[in-house]
Write an enzyme that holds these catalytic residues in place. Structure first.
Site, mmCIF file in Angstrom:
data_model
loop_
_atom_site.group_PDB
_atom_site.id
_atom_site.type_symbol
_atom_site.label_atom_id
_atom_site.label_comp_id
_atom_site.label_asym_id
_atom_site.label_seq_id
_atom_site.Cartn_x
_atom_site.Cartn_y
_atom_site.Cartn_z
ATOM 1 C CB CYS A 25 85.017 41.654 42.678
ATOM 2 S SG CYS A 25 84.021 41.562 42.035
ATOM 3 C CB CYS A 54 82.471 43.862 44.219
ATOM 4 S SG CYS A 54 82.569 45.453 42.706
#
Ligand code: MSP
Length: 492
Positions: free
Chosen positions: A131, A148
């Site tokens: 992420c 995420c």
């Protein structure tokens, strides 16, 4: 008197990413740290309060490119924005560290070299979901619907050469350390989460990136840069001048790293493991606080739902913002930012309770021409003790609540004694009790509402005082009632 023989009190805020201006969530961590630092100074402790900025990494480089700026110029600007916002909010930091500073880089290199000497660093290959906004690889179990959960974006799949830190080697040592230090992480529920995860096993930590131009070069292989967390965490030691610094001797181990709950893992697991590796004692405590939410979602730059702390403080006053943030969410829990509730607290607790008390009492005292003297009506020692206990146990909301009890009791005392009907000795005695209580209240609120406290001291005609002065004494100042401390907010 400050006892310099005593080890100092060292408190830190996290280092903020310089990819945008600070919002109320950032202001919260910093204000809480400031209140605790101010409380310790009030107690006569030699105190060091560190804050700063985390300036390297992909996310920040991306933000600089988006803003059409060179990375260095971009972070320079943001670091000074952070400083200015903190100055405006009366944040009493002792040092502001930036991860792009040389003093920091040197200590990060010392850490890498020491860990390497210990055999804790090796070259490998990393593959995983990355992420970009978190600056970290995510395990499958951390993702929600493949995204995420914090940033609501789909991570990229990445595979690359990387150097690793042998985090797994420290599993047992960490668990032993947690056992010996049952107060290491607060709140307890957050500590349990950490222990369970560490119990389940630790993976080694990727600590470098290839192809990253905006980072501290990795001293063992210049084609790599250091991954932000290994770099950023080291700040708590680099700001003290490294292991051999005089400040390090005076202040390490840190008494309190204050962090938001999403970065608890880095502070409670990775950081102590890094310190074990380089031969430094871990900090004494990590406190993981909750988030400020807007409509149930975390306030964050990436979600674009941020509240600007400067705007709020200009509209209502710095102390109103500080009070609201500290009072509205029990410390440790999440809070929901609401302007309506902020206004309710201003009109209720700040205007009607505190402002009104000071104004009423000082109006009476200013008019009175005789000597103000008398005997304490009710002891205050126990109250102060109980407030101090709350502060030591980091129950900030409870501490504020007790201070407000004192304020309300004092207002009630005015209503009951009706001093406007009194004269002579009787009036002198009531005024004595009122002014002494107000002086003590001004001391107790000073870490929370520094500007308001200063104004009360001025109106009482005395200098700022310390915690040890929270007892009934002689009236010594020349009263000059100023304007109201807070203005009522009219709701349309
Ligand atoms: N750079 C890292 C920390 C490195 S520390 C060695 C980082 N930075 S951050 O800017 O994303 O966040 C810094 C702090 O702000 C964290 O403690 C975080 O919890 C806090 N907050 C950010 N948004 C927040 C809310 N909405 N509410 C409360 N605090 C929040 O993480």
């Amino acid at each position: 008197m400050i006892d310099f023989a005593k080890k100092g009190f060292y408190i830190t805020s996290p280092l903020y990413y310089t990819n945008g201006s600070p919002h109320v969530g950032h202001a919260y961590t910093t204000i809480v740290a400031d209140v605790i630092a101010r409380w310790h100074r009030l107690n006569g402790d030699k105190t060091f309060f560190l804050t700063g900025t985390d300036e390297y990494g992909e996310k920040i480089l991306e933000a600089a490119v988006k803003n059409d700026k060179g990375a260095k110029i971009f972070v320079d600007e943001l670091a000074s924005i952070f400083r200015n916002v903190w100055d405006s909010l009366n944040i009493s930091y002792d040092d502001f560290i930036r991860t792009t500073e040389d003093r920091h880089k040197k200590v990060v290199w010392d850490f890498v070299n020491a860990a390497n000497k210990k055999g804790d660093i090796y070259k490998g290959e990393y593959e995983g979901s990355y992420c970009v906004d978190c600056e970290s690889f995510k395990t499958e179990s951390e993702l929600v619907n493949g995204k995420c959960p914090e940033h609501n974006i789909k991570p990229e799949l990445r595979k690359e050469e990387s150097y690793f830190f042998r985090l797994s080697k420290y599993q047992k040592k960490l668990l032993e350390f947690y056992k010996k230090n049952p107060e290491f992480v607060s709140p307890q529920s957050k500590f349990e989460e950490i222990k369970n995860r560490v119990n389940a096993g630790l993976k080694d930590l990727s600590i470098t990136r290839v192809n990253l131009t905006w980072g501290i070069p990795f001293p063992l292989d210049k084609s790599h840069s250091i991954y932000v967390w290994f770099d950023a965490l080291t700040n708590y030691v680099s700001a003290l001048g490294g292991k051999k610094g005089a400040l390090f001797r005076a202040f390490w181990p840190a008494d309190l790293h204050l962090v938001g709950k999403e970065i608890n893992w880095f502070h409670s697991v990775i950081w102590p493991a890094m310190l074990f590796s380089v031969g430094i004692r871990p900090p004494k405590k990590i406190f993981a606080h909750g988030w400020w939410l807007v409509d149930g979602q975390k306030m964050s730059k990436s979600l674009g739902n941020v509240v600007d702390p400067l705007e709020v403080s200009r509209k209502y006053s710095v102390d109103a913002l500080r009070y609201y943030l500290l009072r509205d969410a029990p410390f440790g829990d999440d809070g929901n930012f609401s302007e309506k509730k902020l206004i309710e607290r201003i009109n209720g607790e700040l205007v009607a309770d505190l402002g009104n008390l000071v104004y009423r009492a000082l109006t009476l005292a200013e008019k009175y021409e005789g000597r103000i003297y008398g005997k304490p009506k009710a002891p205050i020692k126990e109250k102060v003790k109980s407030i101090s206990k709350h502060m030591d146990e980091l129950e900030l909301t409870n501490a504020l609540e007790e201070i407000w009890q004192l304020i309300r009791e004092t207002n009630k005392y005015i209503n009951e004694t009706e001093p406007w009907k009194l004269s002579g000795k009787e009036l002198a005695n009531v005024l004595y009790n009122l002014l002494e209580r107000i002086r003590i209240i001004a001391i107790l609120i000073s870490p929370f509402l520094p500007e308001t406290s200063e104004r009360i001291f001025k109106q009482l005609g005395i200098r700022q005082q310390n915690l040890k002065d929270c007892k009934f004494e002689k009236i010594s100042g020349r009263i000059s009632k100023g304007s109201y401390l807070f203005q009522k907010v009219e709701v349309k």
